[in-house]
Design a protein around this motif. Sequence first.
Motif, short mmCIF file in Angstrom:
data_model
loop_
_atom_site.label_atom_id
_atom_site.label_comp_id
_atom_site.label_asym_id
_atom_site.label_seq_id
_atom_site.Cartn_x
_atom_site.Cartn_y
_atom_site.Cartn_z
N VAL A 216 0.85 -1.18 0.00
CA VAL A 216 0.00 0.00 0.00
C VAL A 216 0.89 1.24 0.00
CG1 VAL A 216 -1.67 1.33 1.33
CG2 VAL A 216 -1.92 -1.14 1.14
N GLY A 217 0.59 2.17 -0.88
CA GLY A 217 1.41 3.38 -1.00
C GLY A 217 2.41 3.31 -2.13
N ASP A 218 2.60 2.13 -2.71
CA ASP A 218 3.52 2.01 -3.84
C ASP A 218 2.97 2.74 -5.06
OD1 ASP A 218 5.35 0.55 -2.49
OD2 ASP A 218 4.93 -1.36 -3.46
N THR A 219 3.86 3.31 -5.84
CA THR A 219 3.51 3.89 -7.13
C THR A 219 4.17 3.04 -8.21
OG1 THR A 219 3.30 6.11 -6.23
CG2 THR A 219 3.62 5.92 -8.61
N ILE A 220 3.36 2.48 -9.09
CA ILE A 220 3.85 1.58 -10.13
C ILE A 220 3.36 2.10 -11.47
CG2 ILE A 220 3.90 -0.80 -10.96
CD1 ILE A 220 2.93 -1.49 -8.02
N GLU A 221 4.29 2.43 -12.37
CA GLU A 221 3.96 2.96 -13.68
C GLU A 221 3.00 4.15 -13.57
OE1 GLU A 221 2.56 -0.25 -16.09
OE2 GLU A 221 4.50 -1.26 -16.13
N GLY A 222 3.27 5.02 -12.62
CA GLY A 222 2.49 6.23 -12.47
C GLY A 222 1.18 6.08 -11.73
N ILE A 223 0.88 4.87 -11.25
CA ILE A 223 -0.37 4.62 -10.53
C ILE A 223 -0.05 4.28 -9.09
CG2 ILE A 223 -2.40 3.12 -10.36
CD1 ILE A 223 -2.26 2.80 -13.40
N THR A 224 -0.69 4.97 -8.16
CA THR A 224 -0.46 4.77 -6.73
C THR A 224 -1.61 3.97 -6.12
OG1 THR A 224 0.72 6.87 -6.56
CG2 THR A 224 -0.10 5.92 -4.51
N ILE B 220 -7.76 1.55 -3.42
CA ILE B 220 -7.93 2.20 -4.72
C ILE B 220 -6.59 2.37 -5.43
CG2 ILE B 220 -10.08 3.40 -4.20
CD1 ILE B 220 -8.45 5.91 -3.57
N ALA B 221 -6.67 2.43 -6.75
CA ALA B 221 -5.54 2.78 -7.60
C ALA B 221 -5.81 4.18 -8.14
CB ALA B 221 -5.38 1.78 -8.74
N VAL B 222 -4.83 5.09 -8.01
CA VAL B 222 -5.04 6.48 -8.37
C VAL B 222 -3.99 6.91 -9.38
CG1 VAL B 222 -5.19 8.84 -7.51
CG2 VAL B 222 -5.97 6.95 -6.07
N SER B 223 -4.46 7.53 -10.46
CA SER B 223 -3.58 8.11 -11.47
C SER B 223 -3.85 9.61 -11.51
CB SER B 223 -3.85 7.49 -12.84
OG SER B 223 -3.02 8.08 -13.82
N GLY B 224 -2.89 10.41 -11.09
CA GLY B 224 -3.13 11.84 -10.97
C GLY B 224 -4.14 12.08 -9.85
N GLU B 225 -5.28 12.68 -10.20
CA GLU B 225 -6.35 12.90 -9.23
C GLU B 225 -7.51 11.94 -9.44
OE1 GLU B 225 -6.15 15.08 -6.74
OE2 GLU B 225 -4.11 15.55 -7.42
N GLU B 226 -7.35 11.01 -10.36
CA GLU B 226 -8.47 10.14 -10.76
C GLU B 226 -8.32 8.73 -10.19
OE1 GLU B 226 -10.86 9.75 -14.85
OE2 GLU B 226 -8.83 8.91 -14.98
N VAL C 145 -4.60 -6.88 -11.02
CA VAL C 145 -3.71 -7.86 -10.37
C VAL C 145 -2.95 -7.20 -9.23
CG1 VAL C 145 -1.70 -9.33 -10.67
CG2 VAL C 145 -3.51 -9.33 -12.39
N ASN C 146 -2.48 -5.97 -9.44
CA ASN C 146 -1.77 -5.27 -8.37
C ASN C 146 -2.68 -5.01 -7.18
OD1 ASN C 146 0.53 -5.22 -9.94
ND2 ASN C 146 0.29 -3.10 -10.60
N LEU C 147 -3.91 -4.59 -7.43
CA LEU C 147 -4.87 -4.37 -6.35
C LEU C 147 -5.09 -5.65 -5.55
CD1 LEU C 147 -7.54 -2.20 -8.21
CD2 LEU C 147 -6.34 -1.51 -6.12
N VAL C 148 -5.32 -6.75 -6.26
CA VAL C 148 -5.59 -8.02 -5.58
C VAL C 148 -4.38 -8.49 -4.80
CG1 VAL C 148 -6.16 -10.46 -5.93
CG2 VAL C 148 -7.38 -8.71 -7.22
N THR C 149 -3.19 -8.35 -5.37
CA THR C 149 -1.97 -8.78 -4.69
C THR C 149 -1.73 -7.95 -3.43
OG1 THR C 149 -0.98 -9.49 -6.79
CG2 THR C 149 0.51 -9.13 -4.94
N ILE C 150 -1.89 -6.63 -3.54
CA ILE C 150 -1.70 -5.76 -2.37
C ILE C 150 -2.75 -6.07 -1.31
CG2 ILE C 150 -1.83 -3.38 -1.56
CD1 ILE C 150 -0.66 -2.56 -4.32
#
Length: 300
Positions: free
Chosen positions: A158-166, A209-215, A250-255
């Motif tokens: 949680v809190g990781d940013t991967i390819e611009g998505i946090t 949640i996965a966040v890109s910018g403000e979205e 997949v990242n959401l489920v793994t986290i």
Amino acid sequence: MNQELYELYKRNFPFVVRDKATVMRILSNEGNTVIERRDGQNKLIGASVVNENTILLLCVDAEHRNKGIGTGLLNESEQIIADHGYDKVTVGAGFDYIMPGVPTSRNRYKAENVNLYPEVDRTAENFFAGRGYVHKWDCDCFDMRFPLSQFNRNELNVGDTIEGITYRWAAPADLEGTCACTQDAFPEFTEYYRDERLYGDSHDARVLIAVSGEEVVGTLIVGVESKEERLGSVGCTTVRCSCRGKHVAVNLVTIGTGCLKDAGMREAYLSYTYTGLDHLYGYAGYKVCVYFMMAEKEIN
């Protein structure tokens, strides 16, 4: 009586994961009609629970099967449903559900990432199929599980940013953005994400949640289902159409799964899912553990 019904259910379906409080709530519904069978010592050995046109539960203890008890319970259940003006019976999921359908080891469509419970077979399915019931879905329905002793921590947290998505836990201010994401991805899930309790840290379930910018571009509900049995769950995964193909789900489920392990859960699972998602969740380590015949029958 409801405690007896719950114990009967657990004896016959020990592999079905459902929070006890939820099952007890469903068994306590004022609209239920309960048909019961008892032995000479007044022990409950079989029962059917009917509400509207749905058979929520029908089971007979193993040592009392093949004696016509189940057939009798089913016939009475169908008659009650017909007497209330319905022309169709469903088994499992209706206005509510204890389990989605009839547990079975049978899959009707191509599947991957499968490791069925050894006690699951086609006995229950054959019982209903032999009495005119058919699988009503054009795909499979199943539960999946992941023993967390097999979970290997990778670099996703949680809190990781991967390819611009946090990836982070949603706060109350994220509710509308989260629901905007689900509306874009899978509107049927939005009602679940409207629960304000999911956006605090005092509830047994939370939104990742996965966040890109403000979205908000991806969502997942992560929950503790039973502290006593150390069972957790993930589910209701959504990813905005514009962000698919980037491993966001997949990242959401793994986290989320890692968070369950960190919380001391023994096993993670997801329930009432369908063909296609065996690939997504399987990629994160989950395996199909039981199929369900989504049984339905037309009656006169």
